[in-house]
Each structure stands twice: as C-alpha cells, then as structure tokens.
Scaffold this active site. Sequence first.
Site, PDB file in Angstrom:
ATOM      1  N   ASN A  67       0.670  -1.245  -0.090  1.00  0.00           N
ATOM      2  CA  ASN A  67       0.130  -0.137  -0.080  1.00  0.00           C
ATOM      3  C   ASN A  67       0.999   1.284   0.023  1.00  0.00           C
ATOM      4  OD1 ASN A  67      -2.542   1.355   0.220  1.00  0.00           O
ATOM      5  ND2 ASN A  67      -2.117   1.712   2.498  1.00  0.00           N
ATOM      6  N   HIS A  69       0.711   4.861   1.075  1.00  0.00           N
ATOM      7  CA  HIS A  69      -0.098   5.416   2.011  1.00  0.00           C
ATOM      8  C   HIS A  69       0.235   7.059   2.339  1.00  0.00           C
ATOM      9  CE1 HIS A  69      -3.486   5.449   4.712  1.00  0.00           C
ATOM     10  NE2 HIS A  69      -2.839   5.787   6.019  1.00  0.00           N
TER      11      HIS A  69
END
Length: 552
Positions: A67, A69
């Site tokens: 991910n 982020h």
Amino acid sequence: MNILILGPERSAIKSFISSIGDTVRFTEDKLTANSKQVEWSDFLISYGYRYIVKTDVLDLFPQKAINLHISYLPWNRGADPNLWSFLDDTPKGVTIHYLEKGLDTGAILAQKEIVHHPDDTLRTSYERLAEIIELLFIQVWPDIRAGRQKAIPQPQGGTSHRLRDSKAYEQLLTQAWDTPVADLIGIAKTTKAGRAVIKKNEIKVGDRIIGRDHPPFIIAEMSGNHNQSLDRALEIVEAAARAGAHALKIQTYTAETMTLDMEGNGFSIDDPDSLWNGTTLYKLYQQAYTPWEWHQPIFDRCRELGIIGFSTPFDDTAVDFLESLKTPAYKIASFENTDLPLIRRVAATGKPMIISTGMATQAELDETVRTVREAGCHDLVLLKCTSSYPATPEESHLRTLPHMRDHFNVEVGLSDHTLGIGAALAGISLGATVIEKHFTLCRADGGVDSAFSLEPDEMKSLVEESLRGWQALGEIRYGQTKGEKKSLQFRRSLYVTRDMDAGEEFSKDNFRAIRPGFGLSPKYYETFLGKRAGKNIKKGTPLSWDLLSDKG
C-alpha cells in the site's frame, strides 16, 4: 510481471513500471478472490483505493501486496490521513507498507517524513505528498519487486480514523481545502467537531488545563525538603502558592517499600560526586520520605490556597492510599518508568499521568506508553528528564521534546534538575506544557534535595517568565500585528527634500527615502528618477503618483 494497481490511474507510476518491462493495469472495483483481475495479477499495489482488500484476496499474494499511504505510519491510519495529521498535530509524511488484515498495519518497507510550509493548503500539501510517495515508490520498487527491500514492523501506538470520523468534518473540509494549514485549527474551532478534537487533545488536572493553547503548568516538587517537619511542609505549600505555582507535588513511599535495610552490594551510595555519598538507600529514604499521615493536611492546605496537590506513588499500597485521598493525578518518577506493573496499576485509575523519562530509551518509552494506554489512561504527559542531581544544561537535550511529542502523540514537559530557570524556559520554547522543579524555602536550610531546588523568589520568576515565554510563542505569522499598526508611520518612505517647480526632473538632490512613512515605498525610488514633476511641490511633501507629470 503483471502488476494490478488498486486505485485511479497514475501516469508516472504506469510509465515507470512499463519502462522496466512489467505490465500494469488499474482498477477501482472491489476485488474478489475469484475475479479475473486477481487471477491475472502477480503483484497488488494499493494507492488511493476506496476499499479494504479482503483477507481471502491477500492470502493469494503473500509478500506481494503493498500500500502507498499518504501518512507517516503508525500515525493516521485509515481515512483522510492528511487532514488528521493537522488536526491531531501528528507527524506528516508518506509510507509504503505491506498490506495485511487490518487498517494500514502491515510492516513498513519505506517511509519519508516531511515538514509542511505554513502557506500550504490541504490541497497543495496532498499534491506534494502524492509527488513524494511516487518518487519514493520509483526509488524502492526494484528492491521490493525482487524481495530485497527489508521490512520492519510498525511501532506500537499511533492513531487511526474511520470514514465516519471524517464525516463530522465535511463542513471543515469544504472551508479548509484551499486555506493555509496554518489557519486550519482556527477554522476547526468554528465547528463542533473541531472543538471536540481540540478539547480531546487537552488534559485537565483539577481546575487547570494542560495543552499548547494554555499557559505552562508549573509543579513545585517538595520531595524531602520538609526536613521531617510537618510545619515546614505546610510552609512550603504556602510559599509555592504565593510564588504562583499551579501544583505542589509530594512523594508517597516508605523506606521499606523502596528498598532493603542493607549495606554494600548496591545498597550503599559510594559516589564522591553524589549529594548523598556515604549513606545507604534505606537511610536516604528514611530521611526523605513524607509520612503518610501528613498527606491529608498537605493536600488540604493546597486546596485552601487554590493549588493542586498530588503525589508520586512507588508501589501498589501507595496507589491505594492516594486513591483514598482522591488525588487528581499521578506522577511516575524516572527510576520507576520501566516498572510496568506499577504503571499499569496507576493507569487503571483512569486519572491523568505525568511520567518522567530519565534514562529511558525510546524502545522502553514505547513499551511504557503502550502499557499506559492499554490499561485505560488516555491523558498522558511525558517529561524530558536527566536523572542526575544536579543535572547540567549540556545533558538536558531539550531538542528531544518536539520529537517525543510527535512520536508518542502526547503532551510533553520538563522535569528539570538543572540550577536556575534557563533550561525550563528553553523547554517552553520547544513545546513543553508542564514544568516541574524541586522547591524549598531556603537552600541554606539543607535537605536531601535542597542543593538543586528553587527558592520562592526563583519559583516566582519561573512562573512569571514561563507565562511570558509561552505568550511570546504565538503562531506562525508575518506582517504587522495590531500593536505595530501605529508604527507603520515611522517606516521610511519617499519625500521631496526641497521645493520643486512643475516640469523639474526628480533627482537625488530633490527627493529621497526618509522617515515618516506617509509617502510611497522606497522601492519606487528608481521609478521616479528622471521623471518630471507635474506641478510645483513644496519641501516635505510625501511622494505620491499624482505628483508625476503625465508627460513623463
């Protein structure tokens, strides 16, 4: 390799992945384990994805799902991380981490912390963070792809927010998206949700509020300076109140609860530099302890004089005793900041805790803070402390204060054992909201801690100067203040310095920059040079545009 990116299309990432020979697709659809997209993919990259990737999908991609982020994890997991980094005043930055079951909790592969410019808006700050995370991804992706990039577990603690947490801020987001983030808290104060966040980050002890929007909380530590006299102890309370201290702290222990009545083997103090050289721990604590039957009259006198009385416990019996006296808060001493059973017992009361950090490593404090929060205490202040008596300014390392505040997401302060008040005032300039100093009536009277304690006049100076220092911090601001507006007239400006005839050329002989400031700015000096006067002008006339000839 087939790379499936979960989120809107990003041209820079697409071009980079394609340039190294991989195939990339983007999707904003919710994934299922049996979908054709999942079947096609060798690696998942989530970036701006609206959904949580389900466990059955992640099980198909061990160490192959990451991910990107827009937050500096473990801070601000979940929804609207950039907004919350400002509202909660937590570290700001970007993180690349493994996807796992949960809310942005996977091991960290790479991250970068940044400091925003005060003129940034939520929009520009997000755009800058997006650019930074894409550059970071391009830098580390080859090693992630090859399995060479080392991952580290996320630190404990941090913060997380769900989408419903942000719903209350829809009005705020509308107002603040293009507003400088320096003004964000001011806008937040106009909303019910914003006021709740600001209030949440403050700590109330008795009738005092601890927080960066409030004057520093000054604690006078009596310790053993009562010299085993209750009358003197009560005089210290009265002197602290007269000096303006907000709280008076004592310590709750007996020699038996602190140590064993033994000599040698660490029980004797054999240090020529120590104030207590030549005695034993047991004898020192016998001399220094505050008899438990004195606590009630000391606390009663505090209440009568309008200051807050509380104490430092050193074992469970002390906590039980202080609970019976309805103490409003607890202090944990540096030498007990790794005593997790004691910390857990105190935290379970739910009352505010102030913990000195002397000698503790960052890892030890991580464990302490986690223990406090898990046991039910959410109002925590960490005090930077040097556990030597007296301490030297050189070993105070006050620049730790902002890092400690951001890393642990707590209020911070200083338990100061240096001589004088200089270190304490410096701490306030670095964000300290609590200052604790040992206090005595007169150092010449002696006492176990008298050598590094403040006297009443010095405590009064600390209270007064710490308030002035806090007031001077203000906010990030340029331009004139309200008090400076009258001073604008004394700026330099352009004035005619001798009588001029219409048509006469402006030169260094007939105009220049002087005070007062009612003429045009000196920056227009070159603009007027060589131009001609449009009419007769008297000496002392402030220069204005209508004095120029329209014929040049």
